[in-house]
Design a protein around this motif. Structure first.
Motif, PDB file in Angstrom:
ATOM      1  N   ASN A 498       0.853  -1.187   0.000  1.00 37.85           N
ATOM      2  CA  ASN A 498       0.000   0.000   0.000  1.00 37.85           C
ATOM      3  C   ASN A 498       0.887   1.236   0.000  1.00 37.85           C
ATOM      4  O   ASN A 498       1.999   1.232   0.523  1.00 37.85           O
ATOM      5  N   ILE A 499       0.390   2.306  -0.608  1.00 40.80           N
ATOM      6  CA  ILE A 499       1.161   3.537  -0.731  1.00 40.80           C
ATOM      7  C   ILE A 499       1.010   4.352   0.552  1.00 40.80           C
ATOM      8  O   ILE A 499      -0.103   4.711   0.952  1.00 40.80           O
ATOM      9  N   LEU A 500       2.129   4.646   1.207  1.00 41.63           N
ATOM     10  CA  LEU A 500       2.119   5.454   2.430  1.00 41.63           C
ATOM     11  C   LEU A 500       2.171   6.943   2.130  1.00 41.63           C
ATOM     12  O   LEU A 500       1.576   7.759   2.846  1.00 41.63           O
ATOM     13  N   ALA A 501       2.934   7.302   1.112  1.00 37.35           N
ATOM     14  CA  ALA A 501       3.082   8.713   0.755  1.00 37.35           C
ATOM     15  C   ALA A 501       3.555   8.786  -0.688  1.00 37.35           C
ATOM     16  O   ALA A 501       4.136   7.837  -1.222  1.00 37.35           O
ATOM     17  N   LYS A 502       3.315   9.948  -1.324  1.00 35.56           N
ATOM     18  CA  LYS A 502       3.757  10.108  -2.707  1.00 35.56           C
ATOM     19  C   LYS A 502       3.993  11.572  -3.005  1.00 35.56           C
ATOM     20  O   LYS A 502       3.444  12.466  -2.346  1.00 35.56           O
ATOM     21  N   GLY A 503       4.854  11.817  -3.976  1.00 40.40           N
ATOM     22  CA  GLY A 503       5.124  13.168  -4.424  1.00 40.40           C
ATOM     23  C   GLY A 503       5.057  13.219  -5.942  1.00 40.40           C
ATOM     24  O   GLY A 503       4.498  12.331  -6.595  1.00 40.40           O
ATOM     25  N   GLU A 504       5.681  14.252  -6.512  1.00 38.33           N
ATOM     26  CA  GLU A 504       5.591  14.462  -7.951  1.00 38.33           C
ATOM     27  C   GLU A 504       6.180  13.300  -8.740  1.00 38.33           C
ATOM     28  O   GLU A 504       5.627  12.888  -9.759  1.00 38.33           O
ATOM     29  N   TRP A 506       7.785  10.402  -6.941  1.00 38.20           N
ATOM     30  CA  TRP A 506       8.209   9.365  -6.009  1.00 38.20           C
ATOM     31  C   TRP A 506       7.010   8.795  -5.256  1.00 38.20           C
ATOM     32  O   TRP A 506       5.961   9.451  -5.133  1.00 38.20           O
ATOM     33  N   GLU A 507       7.189   7.568  -4.768  1.00 37.79           N
ATOM     34  CA  GLU A 507       6.184   6.923  -3.918  1.00 37.79           C
ATOM     35  C   GLU A 507       6.895   6.143  -2.817  1.00 37.79           C
ATOM     36  O   GLU A 507       7.952   5.550  -3.047  1.00 37.79           O
ATOM     37  N   LEU A 508       6.322   6.152  -1.627  1.00 38.06           N
ATOM     38  CA  LEU A 508       6.787   5.323  -0.515  1.00 38.06           C
ATOM     39  C   LEU A 508       5.757   4.222  -0.319  1.00 38.06           C
ATOM     40  O   LEU A 508       4.604   4.486   0.049  1.00 38.06           O
ATOM     41  N   ILE A 509       6.171   2.982  -0.572  1.00 37.31           N
ATOM     42  CA  ILE A 509       5.251   1.843  -0.552  1.00 37.31           C
ATOM     43  C   ILE A 509       5.574   0.960   0.642  1.00 37.31           C
ATOM     44  O   ILE A 509       6.721   0.617   0.899  1.00 37.31           O
ATOM     45  N   HIS A 510       4.539   0.604   1.374  1.00 39.50           N
ATOM     46  CA  HIS A 510       4.679  -0.274   2.538  1.00 39.50           C
ATOM     47  C   HIS A 510       4.387  -1.711   2.111  1.00 39.50           C
ATOM     48  O   HIS A 510       3.352  -1.994   1.515  1.00 39.50           O
TER      49      HIS A 510
END
Length: 599
Positions: A498-504, A506-510
């Motif tokens: 699941n995606i924890l955070a995202k930007g333009e 980039w994505e931080l995936i858990h």
């Protein structure tokens, strides 16, 4: 993890894998580097026995101690010849002369070695002094000699008021020496099989040698690399301490090492520069199994390797951060590769519960694992958890018949198999039946213990010497969790990202791990760069897709890391920036200790 302890078909050589001096060949920044070094600057590492002997002459009285497996006879010969050439009179006092009788040593270690046929014992609660007679502390210096040296494992136990030169050697190099038949266990003179040597080293010799090094650490003046018989690199411990302190606040890579095995594959041959492509296969890479890895330092192109233990003994709070009180000077996370590309299936296996590994083997944490699929071929599988209709009694009966009669088993009648695709994460808490099938390149992210694999079925395969590998059905059935079956496996033992955070860009995936795992896993995906906080916790990373990445800490360039290289950001680094060096998206796996972890 399928462990190398029960496969005796390893490289048999007492020659070290690293040179004493680095060549000037440029390292391609997007090519895996199997000899990572930490640069100390000029004038910090010295090469050769001539320079070491000059220092010894100035001291007059010296203690030469070191780790179990060091060739002290060769060290003595090199020093003795140089002092003799100078006409200097000296007296050698060898600790080997003060070891207890072999019969006494055998009785001392017997309670920790389990049964003869078992590959496991229990970690000893002995001290190195227990192996020596009381006469060791009564050694007297010879006043008629210009120089007195006490040499050998445990030399510091003599109690002399003299500077200590400590010869260190990583445990993986000791294994090469034992396979070559050039080392033996403490207090033992008879040659033994490699598996017996390893068991004794793991559960007794290394335990007491580790404790001894810790006890004398503050008194060591010089650290020397004990890997070569006719050469040496050495440094003053103060320079080592500076290097370790810098490493504990920036980034480090350990020296990985590689092993062939019965089920090994061909992926690492293609992707790791510097490996012997004539080798039959590579089954494992110990990317970060810190009890056996070393750290390489460089100065003026001279190389010196020390055991990873030095880093945590001196800097564990900076490295581990807010969980330091929980783990102490013990690095809790390991990364390793399991290569089955064009190879074979791993055994059907499981690992012990926390209580079982503590009561039976003396370990403090257990072998809770995950399989991250770094690469795979179409049709590859991971075996995980039981079928819904599993009958434990029938399963055991079939396993025992297979072992007794060399009969093939229909594994999927009992154990589930799942397609393994690149970037999948399979969760293997202790007690879970599992295996990697053929044509997987597995990045195994796990707790640090690494030899406690209970094999139930090995596909009737043989090791590289043509012998069957040990099967451990009793141990396995003392630990198997038969509730991990059917739909429970899909919901609880396969990570659902699941995606924890995202930007333009980039994505931080858990990739959530199981509740029994004390560590968690994120994947950072980015096109240009991304900034990350350590949050006062150690982080273990690997580029799992992309060409290479650059690292900045406190705005300073801190290194380049290629595809599949493991590197560690200590908690004390606080904040870092990853920069994508290639044109395609970079994907970085990050493993770290869960906030709420309790052991």
């Amino acid at each position: 993890m399928t462990d190398p302890i029960s496969d005796t078909s390893w490289r048999a050589s007492s020659q070290p894998l690293i040179p004493a001096k680095l060549n000037n060949e440029a390292v391609n920044r997007n090519t895996y580097n199997h000899l990572p070094v930490h640069k100390l600057g000029g004038g910090k590492i010295f090469e050769g026995y001539d320079s070491l002997v000059e220092w010894i002459i100035a001291q007059k009285t010296v203690i030469i101690d070191g780790y179990a497996g060091v060739f002290f006879d060769a060290i003595q010969q090199q020093i003795d010849s140089r002092l003799s050439e100078k006409g200097i009179t000296l007296k050698w006092h060898c600790t080997a002369d003060y070891l207890k009788a072999e019969e006494e040593v055998e009785l001392l270690v017997e309670p920790y070695l389990g049964t003869k046929e078992s590959v496991w014992g229990t970690k000893a609660d002995l001290s190195l002094s227990d192996f020596f007679s009381k006469q060791l502390v009564a050694i007297q210096q010879d006043p008629d000699c210009q120089i007195n040296i006490v040499i050998g494992l445990g030399a510091s136990l003599s109690g002399w008021d003299a500077p200590i030169v400590y010869f260190d050697i990583p445990k993986n190099e000791i294994q090469y020496r034992m396979r070559a038949g050039s080392v033996n266990n403490i207090g033992c003179s008879e040659a033994q099989a490699a598996t017996s040597l390893y068991k004794r080293f793991y559960f007794v010799d290394w335990v007491v040698a580790d404790l001894h090094r810790k006890n004398i650490l503050s008194n060591i003046e010089i650290v020397a690399d004990g890997q070569w018989q006719k050469n040496v690199t050495w440094m003053f411990k103060e320079y080592l301490e500076v290097g370790l302190a810098e490493m504990a606040r920036t980034v480090f890579r350990v020296r990985p090492w590689f092993e062939k095995g019965s089920w090994g594959g061909q992926w690492m041959k293609e992707h790791v520069k510097g490996l012997n492509n004539e080798e039959v296969n590579y089954a494992w890479s110990f990317e970060l199994i810190t009890p056996e890895n070393g750290l390489i330092f460089e100065s003026d192109n001279f190389l010196l390797e020390v055991s990873f233990d030095f880093l945590l003994l001196l800097q564990y709070k900076a490295v581990i951060g807010k969980h330091a009180a929980l783990f102490g000077p013990y690095f809790p996370i390991r990364f390793d590769f399991l290569d089955t590309f064009n190879g074979g299936n791993l055994s059907i296996q499981c690992h012990p519960s926390k209580e079982y590994i503590s009561n039976n083997f003396g370990e403090h944490i257990t072998q809770d694992e995950t399989y991250y699929i770094l690469d795979s071929k179409p049709g590859s599988k991971v075996y995980l958890g039981f079928q819904e209709d599993i009958d434990p009694k029938e399963f055991r009966k079939v396993l025992e018949a297979s072992e007794a009669n060399n009969e093939k088993i229909e594994v999927e009648r009992f154990v589930q198999a799942f397609p393994s695709n690149k970037h999948d994460l399979f969760l293997i808490p202790n007690g879970t039946v599992h295996s990697s099938g053929v044509n997987n390149m597995v990045l195994e992210i796990s707790a640090t213990p690494y030899i406690f694999t209970f094999k139930m079925y090995d596909w009737l395969s043989l090791d590289l010497n043509g012998n069957p590998r040990p099967i451990n059905i009793d141990h396995a059935f003392n630990n198997l969790n038969f509730e991990r079956k059917g739909d429970v496996v899909t919901s609880e033992l396969i990570a659902h990202p699941n995606i924890l955070a995202k930007g333009e860009d980039w994505e931080l995936i858990h990739l959530p791990t199981h509740k029994e795992h004390f560590y968690d896993v994120h994947r950072i995906e980015f096109q240009t760069n991304i900034e990350v906080d350590t949050e006062d916790s150690c982080q273990v990373l690997m580029l799992v897709e992309g060409d290479y990445i650059e690292l900045e800490i406190e705005g300073k360039f801190s290194g380049t890391f290629a595809y599949a290289e493991t590197f560690v950001i200590p908690a004390a680094a606080k904040h870092y920036k990853l920069i994508n060096g290639g044109n395609k998206i970079a994907k970085v796996i990050k493993a770290f200790i869960k906030e709420e972890t309790k052991l």
